[in-house]
Write an enzyme that holds these catalytic residues in place. Sequence first.
Site, PDB file in Angstrom:
ATOM      1  N   GLU A 165       0.789  -1.289   0.073  1.00 45.97           N
ATOM      2  CA  GLU A 165      -0.046   0.011   0.027  1.00 45.97           C
ATOM      3  C   GLU A 165       0.858   1.309  -0.053  1.00 45.97           C
ATOM      4  O   GLU A 165       0.702   1.948   0.807  1.00 45.97           O
ATOM      5  CB  GLU A 165      -0.938   0.108   1.016  1.00 45.97           C
ATOM      6  CG  GLU A 165      -1.660  -1.062   1.338  1.00 45.97           C
ATOM      7  CD  GLU A 165      -3.129  -1.291   2.172  1.00 45.97           C
ATOM      8  OE1 GLU A 165      -3.138  -0.068   3.181  1.00 45.97           O
ATOM      9  OE2 GLU A 165      -4.005  -2.062   2.059  1.00 45.97           O
ATOM     10  N   GLU A 367      -4.814  -9.048   0.688  1.00 40.64           N
ATOM     11  CA  GLU A 367      -5.243  -8.760   2.061  1.00 40.64           C
ATOM     12  C   GLU A 367      -7.059  -8.485   2.064  1.00 40.64           C
ATOM     13  O   GLU A 367      -7.521  -8.001   0.809  1.00 40.64           O
ATOM     14  CB  GLU A 367      -4.852  -7.357   2.730  1.00 40.64           C
ATOM     15  CG  GLU A 367      -3.537  -7.396   3.255  1.00 40.64           C
ATOM     16  CD  GLU A 367      -3.040  -6.078   3.878  1.00 40.64           C
ATOM     17  OE1 GLU A 367      -3.951  -5.560   4.663  1.00 40.64           O
ATOM     18  OE2 GLU A 367      -1.987  -5.731   3.757  1.00 40.64           O
TER      19      GLU A 367
HETATM   20  C1  BG6 Z   1      -4.320  -2.691   5.688  1.00 43.18           C
HETATM   21  C2  BG6 Z   1      -2.771  -2.682   5.872  1.00 43.18           C
HETATM   22  O1  BG6 Z   1      -4.475  -1.625   5.001  1.00 43.18           O
HETATM   23  O2  BG6 Z   1      -5.257  -2.768   6.470  1.00 43.18           O
HETATM   24  C3  BG6 Z   1      -2.727  -3.312   7.237  1.00 43.18           C
HETATM   25  O3  BG6 Z   1      -1.906  -3.310   5.060  1.00 43.18           O
HETATM   26  C4  BG6 Z   1      -3.786  -3.027   8.161  1.00 43.18           C
HETATM   27  O4  BG6 Z   1      -1.404  -3.179   7.970  1.00 43.18           O
HETATM   28  C5  BG6 Z   1      -5.148  -3.442   7.554  1.00 43.18           C
HETATM   29  O5  BG6 Z   1      -3.435  -3.466   9.622  1.00 43.18           O
HETATM   30  C6  BG6 Z   1      -6.270  -3.389   8.570  1.00 43.18           C
HETATM   31  O6  BG6 Z   1      -6.418  -2.145   8.802  1.00 43.18           O
HETATM   32  P1  BG6 Z   1      -6.291  -1.453  10.309  1.00 43.18           P
HETATM   33  O7  BG6 Z   1      -6.215   0.121  10.330  1.00 43.18           O
HETATM   34  O8  BG6 Z   1      -7.650  -1.737  10.923  1.00 43.18           O
HETATM   35  O9  BG6 Z   1      -5.390  -2.169  10.924  1.00 43.18           O
END
Ligand code: BG6
Length: 464
Positions: A165, A367
């Site tokens: 990202e 992800e």
């Molecule tokens: C993604 C990232 O954007 O979202 C992760 O690559 C992150 O590092 C995940 O943990 C979930 O978002 P958050 O802010 O709830 O941790």
Amino acid sequence: MERKIPKNFFIGAAMSGPQTEGAWKTGGRLESIWDTWSQERISDFYNKVGSYVGNNFYEKYEEDIRLMKSLGLDSFRTSMQWSRLMDENEKMNPEGAEFYHKVIRCAEDEKIELFMNLYHFDMPAYLFRKGGWENREVVEAYVNYARTAFREFGKEIRYWFTFNEPIVEPDQRYRNGFWYPFLKDAKRGMQVQYHISLAHALAVREFRKAKEEGLMREDAQIGLINCFAPPYTRENPTPEDLEALRMEDGINNRWWLDLVAEGHLPEDVLKTLSECGLMPETRPGDEEILKEGIVDWLGFNYYHPSRIQAPAEKTDENGYPKFSDPYVWPEAKMNIWRGWEIYPKGIYDFGMKMKNEYPNLKFFVSENGMGVEHEDRFRNEAGEIQDDYRIEFVSEHLDWIFKSIEDGAQCLGYHYWGLIDNWSWNNAFKNRYGMVEVDLMGNYQRKLKKSAGWIKQLIEEREK
Ligand code: BG6
């Protein structure tokens, strides 16, 4: 509906070094920008849990990798921490390297394919103090780090990624002021975005060079991971809404997609940036560098769609141009804990965008996951968290992925984020993502949630 994972479609887990390892001062690890923020303003972190803890992966990596195996997963992405692999003289830290060798060996023993990312929002603090991504010397330092990693681990790792990202740091740290150092400066944000693009392309160059020199596995591949979801605007949009869409898609998605598929940045976006005084500083020869940014495949992180409309004001409070305002879709279904919209079809729309606009680039969903607060209330008598909401979330997303494959998207696999509860930046452990719980009061003990059994079964029933 009967849901079956297609044959050859891989299923694994995604996490990152800074969110899992902990051991922040062990083995010569340098201070990272997350440690700096934690030290300076711990109250910004949920329950005052700073960057130091992770989920103790540093000590539990063997248990975690075995656990992944026991669930039937075939692959796992994490990231190296720049601050662990390198020292302040930009030389490799042997203790840091030894840790990653051990993780890689363990994954190999368990037959889990390890995907290695090099950067997950985690710059060493001393480089941040030199100007961070605004300083081209830091780009060089990153390239040196990437070169070191390729040469040290090249024979051990097949799948490499330059950045996770890359849009997030320019956005969160420089444009919207949410993350340390809390800047709201669109101009500096564009410079950072541009320098990260160069850093990516230069790292790909180093990767290809190391491969040509026989220092890497012959089947090694390089990619980039981003949250590329196509943005939406309201029904019956005005020409201004469509213009907002062009720039939103241009800066967040096409910027990276054009770079990694075609080796350049989108011309219409650069033209608009020039016209409004936001063009980053460039140097002669940069275009040649960017041409080397073409990758072998992509990771697509997807949690929620982006919905926007024409901005109410033409400029922000600092006088910089505003390209869009958020648009709240009246029908949106929300994950109220994280405040993110749940829109599984977005994953399909991205697949179709790739098929139509970048047909030669394969990708995987790198992800996707659901973070929920206070999961304790869903514990049954036997003590297991009944996370049916997570099962529903993943099921719906998988269904749209499988439909996109049927309709011609080249999506090769899926990684669930974060399989084991981990540290979510300044939200710390507020929203839990795991299919495996981490007991923060009980020595980081791992306990399966209901969804872990569910995914295991789904994998067992994969099409043969
Ligand atoms: C993604 C990232 O954007 O979202 C992760 O690559 C992150 O590092 C995940 O943990 C979930 O978002 P958050 O802010 O709830 O941790």
